[in-house]
Design an enzyme around this catalytic site. Sequence first.
Site, PDB file in Angstrom:
ATOM      1  N   LYS A   1      12.635   3.307  10.825  1.00 11.73           N
ATOM      2  CA  LYS A   1      13.874   3.515  10.355  1.00 11.73           C
ATOM      3  C   LYS A   1      13.525   5.025   9.212  1.00 11.73           C
ATOM      4  CE  LYS A   1      15.121   1.356   6.354  1.00 11.73           C
ATOM      5  NZ  LYS A   1      14.047   0.264   5.924  1.00 11.73           N
TER       6      LYS A   1
ATOM      7  N   HIS B   1      10.280  -7.830   0.632  1.00 11.18           N
ATOM      8  CA  HIS B   1      10.075  -6.089   0.438  1.00 11.18           C
ATOM      9  C   HIS B   1      10.358  -5.756  -1.121  1.00 11.18           C
ATOM     10  CE1 HIS B   1      11.455  -1.921   0.988  1.00 11.18           C
ATOM     11  NE2 HIS B   1      11.149  -2.154   2.309  1.00 11.18           N
TER      12      HIS B   1
ATOM     13  N   GLU C   1       4.451  -2.681   5.743  1.00  9.57           N
ATOM     14  CA  GLU C   1       5.695  -2.223   6.249  1.00  9.57           C
ATOM     15  C   GLU C   1       6.131  -0.389   5.323  1.00  9.57           C
ATOM     16  OE1 GLU C   1       9.347  -5.312   6.685  1.00  9.57           O
ATOM     17  OE2 GLU C   1       8.247  -6.446   7.925  1.00  9.57           O
TER      18      GLU C   1
HETATM   19  C1  LIG Z   1      13.167   0.027   5.257  1.00 14.58           C
HETATM   20  C2  LIG Z   1      12.039  -0.945   5.467  1.00 14.58           C
HETATM   21  C3  LIG Z   1      11.659  -0.978   4.990  1.00 14.58           C
HETATM   22  C4  LIG Z   1      10.382   0.560   4.385  1.00 14.58           C
HETATM   23  O1  LIG Z   1      10.820   1.098   3.401  1.00 14.58           O
HETATM   24  P1  LIG Z   1       9.713   1.944   2.736  1.00 14.58           P
HETATM   25  O2  LIG Z   1      10.237   1.698   1.073  1.00 14.58           O
HETATM   26  O3  LIG Z   1      10.312   3.211   2.828  1.00 14.58           O
HETATM   27  O4  LIG Z   1       8.807   1.559   2.653  1.00 14.58           O
HETATM   28  C5  LIG Z   1      10.128  -1.898   5.149  1.00 14.58           C
HETATM   29  N1  LIG Z   1      10.567  -3.379   5.888  1.00 14.58           N
HETATM   30  C6  LIG Z   1      11.366  -3.405   6.094  1.00 14.58           C
HETATM   31  C7  LIG Z   1      12.432  -4.629   6.674  1.00 14.58           C
HETATM   32  C8  LIG Z   1      13.261  -2.416   5.636  1.00 14.58           C
HETATM   33  O5  LIG Z   1      14.034  -2.426   6.088  1.00 14.58           O
END
Ligand SMILES: *Cc1c(COP(=O)(O)O)cnc(C)c1O
Length: 396
Positions: free
Chosen positions: A38, A166, A245
């Site tokens: 995304k 996250h 991620e």
């Molecule tokens: C947006 C998102 C990410 C990426 O986050 P960054 O801060 O850009 O590294 C990873 N995992 C999930 C579930 C997300 O929603």
Amino acid sequence: MEGIANSRWLLTLCVPFSPLPQAWRAAMPRVVPFYAVKCNPEPGILKLLNALGAGFDCACKGELDMMLRMGVSPNRIIFAHPCKRASDIRYAREHNVQYTTFDTVSELHKIAQMNPDFKCVLRIRADDPDARVPLGLKYGAEVSEADVLLRTAKELGLQVVGVSFHVGSACQNLSTFSGAIVNARKVFDEAGALGFNMELLDIGGGFTGHFDEMGNVMFGVIANTINAALATNFPPEMGVRVIAEPGRYFAETSSTLLTPVYGQRDRVAADGSVKKDYWLTDGLYGSFNCILYDGQNPGYKVVRSPLMADSTDSRTFLSTLWGPTCDSADCVYKDVTLPVLRNGDWLMWNNAGAYTVAGACDFNGIEFTTPGKLYVWSDSAVDAAEEGADEQVMNA
Ligand SMILES: *Cc1c(COP(=O)(O)O)cnc(C)c1O
Ligand SMILES: *[C@@H]1O[C@H](CO)[C@@H](O)[C@H](O)[C@H]1NC(C)=O
């Protein structure tokens, strides 16, 4: 040159990109990156990371479909949305995407009904309240809720195989990562006691991939913190596979945005002072949605048009930068000090690759989502001798 000057704007997929995967592997050899699509579903980024053996974090049918069509094997994809739409689950089931996240009882019932074969990863809350984009308000179960969730999964006959979190995007606080890893271990132990076969730890995103003056990726401190927390809580002999991620880490510095000035006006105040208005080809409905949604404060440089004589005007004015739509709220910056710009001069915005064009829409009929793109590949940024080694490590 004419074509470039007339472009709405340009995105350059550029020089510093390739050191980022190398720096990741060097800094956190145990952690396989699953790029968060995304952040910027730019095919250039996706294909390069795919070629290097990275995995992908997809949130819906559209993203799953994009990666599968690119030839990515379903076992290099995590369907990392804790609250999935029914049609997305159906698509994942039909295409054999196995791993998904959850953080509610309601989601477990949905999974039991629609795809009981999913390998379920419990997302726990681990927010850094100071992260630029905290996520804990929306996603992540409290560690205290894990027991109910795990027991529900057990009753429904589902397989829980791991824990994810996250910390929030652009996390600055190191102890957030280590605290989350400690909590993940607690949940691993609870799940293990209930008889689940726990094999995956997913440490999410939140990393930044910036460069120092020497061109080195600044990633060391956070990586050391994570490595130490992993060594303590998930020693290698546990046999747990660790993934992350990252979105921003790979995408942010990859792209430079160029916005030509295509209109202007002087506004003279009662006291005779002059302020300038400039119209840019991109705005809040386009890549600068990052100002609204991602809390960015993008920096810019003036680039003089190569098609005009050098500017001789050395004055500066308080200036407002407007986006191109008819919406007066479409203002990129108000009252910033700028030299006198001519129509045809450009502003150049570095580090414009994360959460920019990905969130744009074509409001007002303006093609914000399909900018002109110029791809740059610099040999000097690629260490040819290292390339073969890269692939092996990422595939490990
Ligand atoms: C947006 C998102 C990410 C990426 O986050 P960054 O801060 O850009 O590294 C990873 N995992 C999930 C579930 C997300 O929603
Ligand atoms: C970092 O996060 C921890 C745990 O979330 C918190 O206790 C601490 O105060 C934070 N530190 C800073 C400097 O914000």
